[in-house]
Design a protein around this motif. Sequence first.
Motif, PDB file in Angstrom:
ATOM      1  N   ALA A 192       0.829  -1.209   0.000  1.00 42.85           N
ATOM      2  CA  ALA A 192       0.000   0.000   0.000  1.00 42.85           C
ATOM      3  C   ALA A 192       0.864   1.260   0.000  1.00 42.85           C
ATOM      4  O   ALA A 192       0.460   2.306  -0.519  1.00 42.85           O
ATOM      5  N   GLU A 213      -1.603   4.722  -4.367  1.00 36.08           N
ATOM      6  CA  GLU A 213      -2.409   5.897  -4.028  1.00 36.08           C
ATOM      7  C   GLU A 213      -3.814   5.413  -3.677  1.00 36.08           C
ATOM      8  O   GLU A 213      -4.359   4.563  -4.394  1.00 36.08           O
ATOM      9  N   PRO A 214      -4.429   5.974  -2.651  1.00 41.47           N
ATOM     10  CA  PRO A 214      -5.778   5.538  -2.288  1.00 41.47           C
ATOM     11  C   PRO A 214      -6.831   6.182  -3.185  1.00 41.47           C
ATOM     12  O   PRO A 214      -7.662   6.971  -2.733  1.00 41.47           O
ATOM     13  N   ASN A 215      -6.780   5.877  -4.491  1.00 46.19           N
ATOM     14  CA  ASN A 215      -7.623   6.598  -5.457  1.00 46.19           C
ATOM     15  C   ASN A 215      -8.815   5.770  -5.949  1.00 46.19           C
ATOM     16  O   ASN A 215      -9.456   6.108  -6.926  1.00 46.19           O
ATOM     17  N   ASP A 228      -2.487   0.476  -5.529  1.00 44.32           N
ATOM     18  CA  ASP A 228      -3.582   1.447  -5.324  1.00 44.32           C
ATOM     19  C   ASP A 228      -4.750   0.777  -4.614  1.00 44.32           C
ATOM     20  O   ASP A 228      -5.400   1.379  -3.743  1.00 44.32           O
ATOM     21  N   CYS A 231      -4.640  -1.810  -2.565  1.00 48.31           N
ATOM     22  CA  CYS A 231      -4.287  -2.018  -1.151  1.00 48.31           C
ATOM     23  C   CYS A 231      -4.366  -0.699  -0.382  1.00 48.31           C
ATOM     24  O   CYS A 231      -4.886  -0.653   0.741  1.00 48.31           O
ATOM     25  N   ALA A 232      -3.856   0.375  -0.986  1.00 48.80           N
ATOM     26  CA  ALA A 232      -3.882   1.686  -0.318  1.00 48.80           C
ATOM     27  C   ALA A 232      -5.327   2.139  -0.101  1.00 48.80           C
ATOM     28  O   ALA A 232      -5.671   2.676   0.965  1.00 48.80           O
ATOM     29  N   SER A 233      -6.178   1.902  -1.090  1.00 47.89           N
ATOM     30  CA  SER A 233      -7.578   2.332  -0.990  1.00 47.89           C
ATOM     31  C   SER A 233      -8.306   1.504   0.065  1.00 47.89           C
ATOM     32  O   SER A 233      -9.116   2.029   0.844  1.00 47.89           O
ATOM     33  N   GLU A 243      -6.938   0.045   2.708  1.00 49.25           N
ATOM     34  CA  GLU A 243      -6.449   0.483   4.030  1.00 49.25           C
ATOM     35  C   GLU A 243      -7.090   1.801   4.453  1.00 49.25           C
ATOM     36  O   GLU A 243      -7.503   1.954   5.594  1.00 49.25           O
ATOM     37  N   LYS A 244      -7.158   2.732   3.496  1.00 50.83           N
ATOM     38  CA  LYS A 244      -7.715   4.062   3.822  1.00 50.83           C
ATOM     39  C   LYS A 244      -9.189   3.926   4.220  1.00 50.83           C
ATOM     40  O   LYS A 244      -9.628   4.505   5.208  1.00 50.83           O
ATOM     41  N   THR A 245      -9.935   3.129   3.449  1.00 51.28           N
ATOM     42  CA  THR A 245     -11.373   3.007   3.711  1.00 51.28           C
ATOM     43  C   THR A 245     -11.630   2.316   5.055  1.00 51.28           C
ATOM     44  O   THR A 245     -12.455   2.788   5.839  1.00 51.28           O
ATOM     45  N   TYR A 256      -0.293   2.338   8.343  1.00 44.93           N
ATOM     46  CA  TYR A 256      -1.248   3.383   7.944  1.00 44.93           C
ATOM     47  C   TYR A 256      -2.227   3.652   9.092  1.00 44.93           C
ATOM     48  O   TYR A 256      -2.511   4.807   9.427  1.00 44.93           O
TER      49      TYR A 256
END
Length: 332
Positions: free
Chosen positions: A190, A194-196, A232, A234-236, A238-240, A272
């Motif tokens: 992640a 980018e968490p896009n 992206d 994985c980052a999204s 994690e963010k959510t 994160y």
Amino acid sequence: MKDIYTLGIESSCDETSVAVVKNGREILSNIIDTQIPIHEKYGGVVPEIASRNHIEAISRVMKKAIEEAKITLEEIDAITPTYGPGLVGALLVGLSYAKALSFAMNKPLVGVNHIQGHIAANYITYKELEPPFICMMMSGGNTQIIYVKDYTKFEVLGKTRDDAIGEAFDKVARVVGLGYPGGPKVDKLAKEGEPNIELPKTHFENMDFSFSGIKTAVINLHHKNPEVNKADLCASFEKTVTEILIENVNKAIKLTGIKTIALAGGVSANSYIRKAFLALEQEDVENKIKIYMPDLKLCTDNAAMIASAGYYNYINGKRDTLDLNAIPNLKL
Ligand code: KG4
């Protein structure tokens, strides 16, 4: 006051661990024998294999824990094994070992709830931390917001209605091809993304969670669109999930007025999530929110946290008999 030494024994999943802890907060030894390499090739923990490996490891781990603590068994005040929740066959290995030891050495047997152990990992990391506080408990088998009223008094304010957060991390990792255990791998990948990507969030009136919707959304997205950037995704993810955690923690703060928050469980090792919770503290205009999180090595399963929780059970007068049984779905 006399020092109290507890012997923690943990075997609820895929770590065989034995630890000696002094006065609930000071680790004298914490030996962890992980089975991750054994289960890796199956993509998850195989309960039967876990039990068998616990049997093979337990005496060796125990001997090492006593040696490293530079203590004798006679000096131990209480034997404190995990008796649930967890895999029943795995739990039975540590618990039976503890019962035999308690009988042979004539030492008190004091059972520990594994979740109580995860919470107690914070007492080892922060010598000054005392209840009351709110605990955001996130592991492979559990996700709960807990109002820790005292060392042995808890109220569950919210819990997952389906998957545990760690389970969702592991499933996402498996689907995008990262392997088991997925959490640390999603964490790493992640960082490159980018968490896009918009992913669904499930909200409830109360503080319950649901992670099956977001897990399925990630799986569908990946299957329908295999070229989607994995980092992206994985980052999204994690963010959510972090936003969901923080929303519910804010509800808990509002309901209880308690602004001391402790993280616990394997997923609290996520970089994160750790950063996001620290930001909550830094951004609090009143400067009242305080965030605690266990040392990384104490986030995932270990017996030191069990020995710490065992200490508080012991000084609170809890004593178990030899008919203490493993309870796979033990509640707090
Ligand atoms: O607390 P734990 O060791 O076992 C249980 O009591 O369930 O938690 C294991 C879970 C696994 O799902 C693992 O993938 C997750 O914690 N985990 C992480 C990280 N490290 C471990 N999840 C996200 N990020 C991490 N860095």
